[in-house]
Design a protein around this motif. Structure first.
Motif, PDB file in Angstrom:
ATOM      1  N   ALA A  18      43.466  43.472  36.783  1.00  0.00           N
ATOM      2  CA  ALA A  18      42.250  44.289  36.695  1.00  0.00           C
ATOM      3  C   ALA A  18      41.109  43.489  37.302  1.00  0.00           C
ATOM      4  O   ALA A  18      40.962  42.301  37.024  1.00  0.00           O
ATOM      5  CB  ALA A  18      41.935  44.641  35.241  1.00  0.00           C
ATOM      6  N   ASP A  19      40.323  44.129  38.144  1.00  0.00           N
ATOM      7  CA  ASP A  19      39.146  43.498  38.740  1.00  0.00           C
ATOM      8  C   ASP A  19      37.917  44.179  38.143  1.00  0.00           C
ATOM      9  O   ASP A  19      37.615  45.328  38.469  1.00  0.00           O
ATOM     10  CB  ASP A  19      39.178  43.647  40.259  1.00  0.00           C
ATOM     11  N   LEU A  20      37.219  43.461  37.280  1.00  0.00           N
ATOM     12  CA  LEU A  20      36.093  44.025  36.537  1.00  0.00           C
ATOM     13  C   LEU A  20      34.741  43.697  37.156  1.00  0.00           C
ATOM     14  O   LEU A  20      33.710  44.106  36.621  1.00  0.00           O
ATOM     15  CB  LEU A  20      36.116  43.520  35.084  1.00  0.00           C
ATOM     16  N   HIS A  21      34.750  42.976  38.250  1.00  0.00           N
ATOM     17  CA  HIS A  21      33.502  42.562  38.903  1.00  0.00           C
ATOM     18  C   HIS A  21      33.708  42.730  40.404  1.00  0.00           C
ATOM     19  O   HIS A  21      34.092  41.807  41.110  1.00  0.00           O
ATOM     20  CB  HIS A  21      33.186  41.106  38.535  1.00  0.00           C
ATOM     21  N   ALA A  94      43.141  46.813  47.480  1.00  0.00           N
ATOM     22  CA  ALA A  94      43.436  46.327  46.133  1.00  0.00           C
ATOM     23  C   ALA A  94      44.882  46.622  45.741  1.00  0.00           C
ATOM     24  O   ALA A  94      45.562  45.781  45.146  1.00  0.00           O
ATOM     25  CB  ALA A  94      42.473  46.954  45.138  1.00  0.00           C
ATOM     26  N   HIS A  95      45.347  47.800  46.078  1.00  0.00           N
ATOM     27  CA  HIS A  95      46.717  48.203  45.741  1.00  0.00           C
ATOM     28  C   HIS A  95      47.730  47.254  46.361  1.00  0.00           C
ATOM     29  O   HIS A  95      48.762  46.928  45.745  1.00  0.00           O
ATOM     30  CB  HIS A  95      46.952  49.637  46.226  1.00  0.00           C
ATOM     31  N   ILE A 287      37.452  33.948  30.076  1.00  0.00           N
ATOM     32  CA  ILE A 287      37.171  34.114  31.499  1.00  0.00           C
ATOM     33  C   ILE A 287      38.145  35.103  32.139  1.00  0.00           C
ATOM     34  O   ILE A 287      39.321  35.169  31.780  1.00  0.00           O
ATOM     35  CB  ILE A 287      37.185  32.768  32.250  1.00  0.00           C
ATOM     36  N   ILE A 288      37.613  35.856  33.093  1.00  0.00           N
ATOM     37  CA  ILE A 288      38.399  36.831  33.847  1.00  0.00           C
ATOM     38  C   ILE A 288      38.109  36.620  35.327  1.00  0.00           C
ATOM     39  O   ILE A 288      36.987  36.869  35.785  1.00  0.00           O
ATOM     40  CB  ILE A 288      38.029  38.281  33.446  1.00  0.00           C
ATOM     41  N   PRO A 289      39.062  36.149  36.120  1.00  0.00           N
ATOM     42  CA  PRO A 289      38.825  35.964  37.558  1.00  0.00           C
ATOM     43  C   PRO A 289      38.656  37.311  38.264  1.00  0.00           C
ATOM     44  O   PRO A 289      39.435  38.241  38.043  1.00  0.00           O
ATOM     45  CB  PRO A 289      40.098  35.255  38.044  1.00  0.00           C
ATOM     46  N   CYS A 290      37.635  37.393  39.109  1.00  0.00           N
ATOM     47  CA  CYS A 290      37.343  38.625  39.839  1.00  0.00           C
ATOM     48  C   CYS A 290      36.933  38.294  41.270  1.00  0.00           C
ATOM     49  O   CYS A 290      36.667  37.137  41.596  1.00  0.00           O
ATOM     50  CB  CYS A 290      36.235  39.413  39.145  1.00  0.00           C
ATOM     51  N   SER A 301      42.261  39.894  45.560  1.00  0.00           N
ATOM     52  CA  SER A 301      42.611  39.615  44.177  1.00  0.00           C
ATOM     53  C   SER A 301      43.778  38.634  44.099  1.00  0.00           C
ATOM     54  O   SER A 301      43.818  37.760  43.227  1.00  0.00           O
ATOM     55  CB  SER A 301      42.961  40.917  43.450  1.00  0.00           C
ATOM     56  N   ALA A 302      44.729  38.774  45.024  1.00  0.00           N
ATOM     57  CA  ALA A 302      45.842  37.826  45.048  1.00  0.00           C
ATOM     58  C   ALA A 302      45.345  36.416  45.336  1.00  0.00           C
ATOM     59  O   ALA A 302      45.759  35.440  44.693  1.00  0.00           O
ATOM     60  CB  ALA A 302      46.869  38.253  46.099  1.00  0.00           C
TER      61      ALA A 302
END
Length: 371
Positions: A18-21, A94-95, A287-290, A301-302
């Protein structure tokens, strides 16, 4: 039957994320920027366009910032179909990197005022149409966060929230704030946030992005009731607050490709060792990497998760924790979160079992992030 094997690159691309930013216009492809300029007869050479994209920094000899890129792109997005196209292209990219869910920022106050058809409702409808197309064709879920341009007035921010209230939409989950923070800390926009909160919108904010004081994070959380912090790196300069927010589990969306820290430590070794993301993880922050600005920052994202391992020293168990953090910090329904926690974990573990090799990280650099 021999089990299918995966390389680490395959793994980074395939496990669910999931990319939240994610700034919607930060995901505009270079060719799309040029095509939009051509469509509207705006003079923009290829070399000038490349100055907005980090991938071409060596070629052009200069790099204009992400904010400058967003400013230009909003002036080029003059019809609803432009937003439809961009969101679909964002989803395609993204997909291909295993992203299953995106919460993306866009700035309604930056819509070009000289085009009467470009208003909040029209653009929201175009984005919603694209979201439905994407979910039907790719299975990728996207939701929207209208974001305050903090370089404009607090009254413009209130106007944005009033537009949201006047035209509610199930794909609009909350509000954010972005652009240059230096002279516009979040409390300046407290009325817009208060109004949004009163109408049950979720709250996030860019705070302490450019090496700015940790006080901006504290103010956002303690005074404005921000529930998720975008960036927030200098919080580590206040150990007491760091411990408090670690215990509370406040989510921080962190950006490995953040431009400020590239400039702080141009030597790759220094950047890998000193980046505050490492200290935030060691302190137990959520933390969430975005990706932030996908094409503008020349990341994916990868690649975002690859950097966490190969540059910052996190092991694969840490990535699994961050993946689950991203689900928990999202603004999707609790029912969907529960489903994803199970299905994404199973997929992560299944893919990991197919790896031909796991990353080898020197012990002195290794971070085992366990929350």
């Amino acid at each position: 039957m021999q089990q299918e094997s995966l390389t680490l690159s395959d793994f980074y691309h395939q496990f669910p994320k999931a990319d939240l930013h994610y700034h919607l216009l930060g995901g505009v492809r270079l060719n799309t920027m040029l095509a939009l300029a051509d469509k509207y007869n705006v003079e923009l050479s290829e070399i000038d366009a490349k100055c907005y994209y980090r991938a071409h920094q060596e070629e052009t000899g200069k790099m204009k910032g992400g904010i400058e890129a967003l400013t230009l792109l909003y002036s080029l997005m003059r019809a609803p179909e432009d937003y439809f196209q961009v969101l679909v292209e964002v989803a395609e990219d993204a997909h291909a990197c295993g992203v299953k869910y995106i919460e993306t920022f866009w700035n309604p106050s930056d819509l070009p005022s000289e085009y009467a058809n470009m208003n909040y409702q029209t653009v929201t409808d175009a984005l919603a149409e694209a979201i439905e197309h994407v979910e039907h064709t790719m299975g990728l879920v996207i939701r929207l966060i209208p974001s305050i341009n903090r370089e404009k007035s607090p009254e413009a921010a209130i106007d944005m929230v009033n537009d949201m209230i006047a035209y509610p939409h199930p794909y609009i989950l909350g509000i954010g704030i972005d652009y240059k923070e230096h002279n516009a800390s979040v409390e300046k926009f407290w009325k817009a946030y208060r109004l949004a909160e009163q109408h049950h919108y979720r709250l996030t904010a860019h705070c302490s992005e450019f090496g700015l004081h940790w006080r901006n994070v504290e103010t956002g959380i303690e005074l404005i009731n921000i529930e998720r912090i975008d960036h927030g790196y200098t919080i580590i300069d206040n150990p007491e607050l760091t411990e408090k927010y670690a215990q509370k589990g406040v989510p921080f969306t962190v950006i490995p490709s953040n431009t400020y820290y590239f400039k702080q430590w141009p030597e790759h070794k220094d950047w890998c060792q000193k980046h505050p993301i490492r200290a935030m993880a060691k302190a137990g922050l959520n933390i969430i990497p975005c990706t932030d600005d996908w094409h503008i920052h020349n990341t994916t994202s990868a690649n975002c998760y690859r950097v966490m391992v190969e540059d910052f020293g996190f092991d694969l168990d840490s990535l699994r924790v961050m993946m689950l953090n991203s689900i928990d910090a999202s603004w999707i329904t609790e029912q969907q979160k529960q489903q994803w926690r199970i299905s994404w974990s199973e997929m992560f573990d299944s893919l990991r079992a197919k790896l031909t090799t796991e990353p080898v990280i020197p012990q002195e650099h290794l971070i085992q992030y366990r929350r």
